[in-house]
Design an enzyme around this catalytic site. Structure first.
Site, PDB file in Angstrom:
ATOM      1  N   LYS A  59     -62.798  33.818  47.283  1.00  0.00           N
ATOM      2  CA  LYS A  59     -62.322  35.173  47.550  1.00  0.00           C
ATOM      3  C   LYS A  59     -62.813  35.587  48.917  1.00  0.00           C
ATOM      4  O   LYS A  59     -63.841  35.057  49.349  1.00  0.00           O
ATOM      5  CB  LYS A  59     -62.763  36.176  46.493  1.00  0.00           C
ATOM      6  CG  LYS A  59     -64.232  36.154  46.098  1.00  0.00           C
ATOM      7  CD  LYS A  59     -65.320  36.310  47.102  1.00  0.00           C
ATOM      8  CE  LYS A  59     -65.390  37.549  47.972  1.00  0.00           C
ATOM      9  NZ  LYS A  59     -66.510  37.483  48.979  1.00  0.00           N
ATOM     10  N   TYR A  65     -65.305  43.074  45.252  1.00  0.00           N
ATOM     11  CA  TYR A  65     -65.907  42.946  43.913  1.00  0.00           C
ATOM     12  C   TYR A  65     -65.703  44.230  43.113  1.00  0.00           C
ATOM     13  O   TYR A  65     -65.389  44.189  41.923  1.00  0.00           O
ATOM     14  CB  TYR A  65     -67.409  42.641  44.027  1.00  0.00           C
ATOM     15  CG  TYR A  65     -67.719  41.233  44.420  1.00  0.00           C
ATOM     16  CD1 TYR A  65     -67.855  40.233  43.458  1.00  0.00           C
ATOM     17  CD2 TYR A  65     -67.884  40.876  45.749  1.00  0.00           C
ATOM     18  CE1 TYR A  65     -68.139  38.931  43.812  1.00  0.00           C
ATOM     19  CE2 TYR A  65     -68.172  39.578  46.120  1.00  0.00           C
ATOM     20  CZ  TYR A  65     -68.294  38.606  45.145  1.00  0.00           C
ATOM     21  OH  TYR A  65     -68.574  37.322  45.494  1.00  0.00           O
TER      22      TYR A  65
HETATM   23  P1  NAD Z   1     -70.946  30.518  55.544  1.00  0.00           P
HETATM   24  O1  NAD Z   1     -70.936  31.083  56.920  1.00  0.00           O
HETATM   25  O2  NAD Z   1     -72.261  30.306  54.890  1.00  0.00           O
HETATM   26  O3  NAD Z   1     -70.161  29.129  55.501  1.00  0.00           O
HETATM   27  C1  NAD Z   1     -68.914  28.967  56.149  1.00  0.00           C
HETATM   28  C2  NAD Z   1     -68.675  27.488  56.390  1.00  0.00           C
HETATM   29  O4  NAD Z   1     -67.455  27.363  57.114  1.00  0.00           O
HETATM   30  C3  NAD Z   1     -69.759  26.827  57.241  1.00  0.00           C
HETATM   31  O5  NAD Z   1     -70.026  25.556  56.702  1.00  0.00           O
HETATM   32  C4  NAD Z   1     -69.124  26.696  58.618  1.00  0.00           C
HETATM   33  O6  NAD Z   1     -69.606  25.569  59.333  1.00  0.00           O
HETATM   34  C5  NAD Z   1     -67.653  26.510  58.258  1.00  0.00           C
HETATM   35  N1  NAD Z   1     -66.759  26.924  59.328  1.00  0.00           N
HETATM   36  C6  NAD Z   1     -65.676  26.238  59.726  1.00  0.00           C
HETATM   37  N2  NAD Z   1     -65.052  26.847  60.734  1.00  0.00           N
HETATM   38  C7  NAD Z   1     -65.748  27.953  60.986  1.00  0.00           C
HETATM   39  C8  NAD Z   1     -65.607  29.006  61.949  1.00  0.00           C
HETATM   40  N3  NAD Z   1     -64.600  29.033  62.827  1.00  0.00           N
HETATM   41  N4  NAD Z   1     -66.531  29.995  61.933  1.00  0.00           N
HETATM   42  C9  NAD Z   1     -67.534  30.009  61.031  1.00  0.00           C
HETATM   43  N5  NAD Z   1     -67.726  29.026  60.098  1.00  0.00           N
HETATM   44  C10 NAD Z   1     -66.850  28.010  60.089  1.00  0.00           C
HETATM   45  O7  NAD Z   1     -70.018  31.473  54.681  1.00  0.00           O
HETATM   46  P2  NAD Z   1     -70.076  31.707  53.097  1.00  0.00           P
HETATM   47  O8  NAD Z   1     -70.944  32.846  52.799  1.00  0.00           O
HETATM   48  O9  NAD Z   1     -70.331  30.441  52.388  1.00  0.00           O
HETATM   49  O10 NAD Z   1     -68.564  32.223  52.843  1.00  0.00           O
HETATM   50  C11 NAD Z   1     -67.471  31.319  52.803  1.00  0.00           C
HETATM   51  C12 NAD Z   1     -66.358  31.906  51.939  1.00  0.00           C
HETATM   52  O11 NAD Z   1     -66.861  32.087  50.623  1.00  0.00           O
HETATM   53  C13 NAD Z   1     -65.880  33.289  52.401  1.00  0.00           C
HETATM   54  O12 NAD Z   1     -64.499  33.385  52.179  1.00  0.00           O
HETATM   55  C14 NAD Z   1     -66.618  34.245  51.504  1.00  0.00           C
HETATM   56  O13 NAD Z   1     -65.904  35.451  51.271  1.00  0.00           O
HETATM   57  C15 NAD Z   1     -66.734  33.442  50.239  1.00  0.00           C
HETATM   58  N6  NAD Z   1     -67.929  33.803  49.456  1.00  0.00           N
HETATM   59  C16 NAD Z   1     -67.798  33.917  48.126  1.00  0.00           C
HETATM   60  C17 NAD Z   1     -68.906  34.259  47.380  1.00  0.00           C
HETATM   61  C18 NAD Z   1     -68.795  34.352  45.888  1.00  0.00           C
HETATM   62  O14 NAD Z   1     -69.768  34.749  45.270  1.00  0.00           O
HETATM   63  N7  NAD Z   1     -67.694  33.966  45.290  1.00  0.00           N
HETATM   64  C19 NAD Z   1     -70.140  34.487  47.981  1.00  0.00           C
HETATM   65  C20 NAD Z   1     -70.241  34.306  49.346  1.00  0.00           C
HETATM   66  C21 NAD Z   1     -69.124  33.958  50.073  1.00  0.00           C
END
Ligand code: NAD
Length: 360
Positions: free
Chosen positions: A129, A213
């Site tokens: 999401k 959420y």
């Molecule tokens: P994060 O920044 O920790 O991870 C993002 C990943 O994408 C990294 O591995 C990064 O290297 C990669 N990436 C590739 N291209 C990129 C770019 N151009 N810029 C930045 N990163 C890039 O992010 P996250 O917190 O893991 O969030 C990722 C997704 O998951 C989002 O869509 C977020 O909304 C979702 N999310 C969901 C939950 C949940 O509880 N369901 C919680 C956190 C995040």
């Protein structure tokens, strides 16, 4: 039409192979569903640990722009080096029989592209999401998965989390009587430099990230779809973080039964993720409702008081989420949170922004 794996290899072109891949991916119930995890950041780590605790899911491939990080995680999960991909050669997963599904855990604006590429490779998709950054992308993702005959689930983990499920059941069973109103909040103080502050990568501010959420909770708690939405946005801190996205969003919704909901989200304050539901017979509140652990349900209705901390640890609902999607893949069932569920939230997010006078 019956194809053996040898016939399949002979199909030659990626697109032809992809057309037939879903049929070959139909799982015997005993084989674990293999996931290619794309975007090895924070949420991917939670998901992989959750999947490890299931009996039907495993991480079988990784997709990353950072080979060193991918190698380290591959060693942790027993992923062979031949199953590590980057963003350029990602489409080669079509030829990897150990990959049944792709878990998309990239920044929001990349969800559509990689969901569609995964579908074209004949792989089922579990996408984080918010589903996308706009309605058109969400519709294209659903269409691509339908065309490829693969399943699409949006990772709304609260739909698989026991305390949220308990709250829904209490409300559906009538414990609160007629629900009248809901309040919900979720937000935090965003650090500078995060991709979440880029409109291009995130689509928008805290509403896309955490406000979603509260939006989704009001829908699953009422079991209704909002028919009227009114909203405000504001930015108080002019410190460079909010040059592209807003800091605060406040919105209200009216549901067909007359239930009203008031929600707030921010990137400017540590705002607990919680909801409180008021009914004619009493109230129910879940503290830390959207957190990975520490959820706590309180209620007081018709002379009954509930005080139910949830002792379950972090991986448990990630485990339930992976388990559910794998079960759907194995048994050809529709997931409880399909692409259409993500699309609905994208439509409401668009309406919230529209009401606040900005274009999402
Ligand atoms: P994060 O920044 O920790 O991870 C993002 C990943 O994408 C990294 O591995 C990064 O290297 C990669 N990436 C590739 N291209 C990129 C770019 N151009 N810029 C930045 N990163 C890039 O992010 P996250 O917190 O893991 O969030 C990722 C997704 O998951 C989002 O869509 C977020 O909304 C979702 N999310 C969901 C939950 C949940 O509880 N369901 C919680 C956190 C995040």
């Amino acid at each position: 039409m019956m194809l053996t794996r040898r016939d399949f290899a002979k199909l030659g072109t990626l697109s032809l192979a992809a057309r037939f891949a879903p049929a070959l991916n139909a799982q015997a119930p005993t084989k674990k569903v293999g996931y290619a995890v794309i975007g090895l950041g924070r949420i991917a780590d939670h998901f992989m640990r959750g999947a490890l605790n299931t009996s039907n899911s495993q991480t079988t491939a990784l997709v990353s722009g950072h080979r060193d990080k991918a190698d380290r995680i591959a060693a942790q999960y027993g992923v062979p080096s031949g199953s590590i991909y980057n963003y350029e050669n990602f489409d080669e997963i079509v030829r990897n029989p150990a990959v049944d599904a792709v878990y998309v855990a990239l920044p929001n604006s990349m969800h559509a592209e990689y969901t569609i590429r995964a579908a074209k490779a004949g792989k089922h998709v579990l996408c984080e999401k918010p589903m996308s950054t706009n309605v058109a992308e969400a519709e294209a993702m659903i269409a691509a998965c339908k065309a490829a005959n693969v399943k699409l689930m949006i990772a709304y983990r609260c739909h698989y989390e026991p305390t949220n499920l308990r709250a829904i059941k209490l409300i559906r069973d009538g414990a609160l009587g007629q629900v009248q109103a809901i309040e919900s909040t979720f937000g935090f103080n965003m650090a500078p430099g995060e991709w979440r502050l880029s409109k291009k990568l995130a689509g928008g501010g805290p509403l896309f990230d955490v406000g979603i959420y509260s939006l989704n909770a009001c829908r699953y708690l009422t079991g209704e779809e909002p028919e009227h939405i009114a909203a405000f946005v504001s930015t108080i801190d002019h410190d460079g973080r909010f040059n592209e996205v807003e800091e605060n969003v406040s919105w209200t919704m009216r549901f067909p039964s007359g239930i009203v909901a008031a929600c707030n989200t921010t990137y400017g304050a540590p705002m607990e993720g919680y909801y409180r539901v008021h009914g004619s017979k009493g109230w129910l509140q879940v503290d830390e409702a959207f957190s990975y652990d520490g959820l706590h349900l309180h209620a007081d209705f018709s002379g009954t008081q509930l005080d139910e901390p949830n002792p379950s640890q972090d991986p448990s609902h990630f485990q339930a989420e992976a388990d559910h999607f794998s079960h759907c893949v194995q048994n050809n069932l529709e997931p409880k949170s399909p692409g259409e569920e993500g699309l609905r939230d994208m439509r409401y997010i668009t309406q919230i922004y529209h009401s606040a006078g900005i274009t999402a």
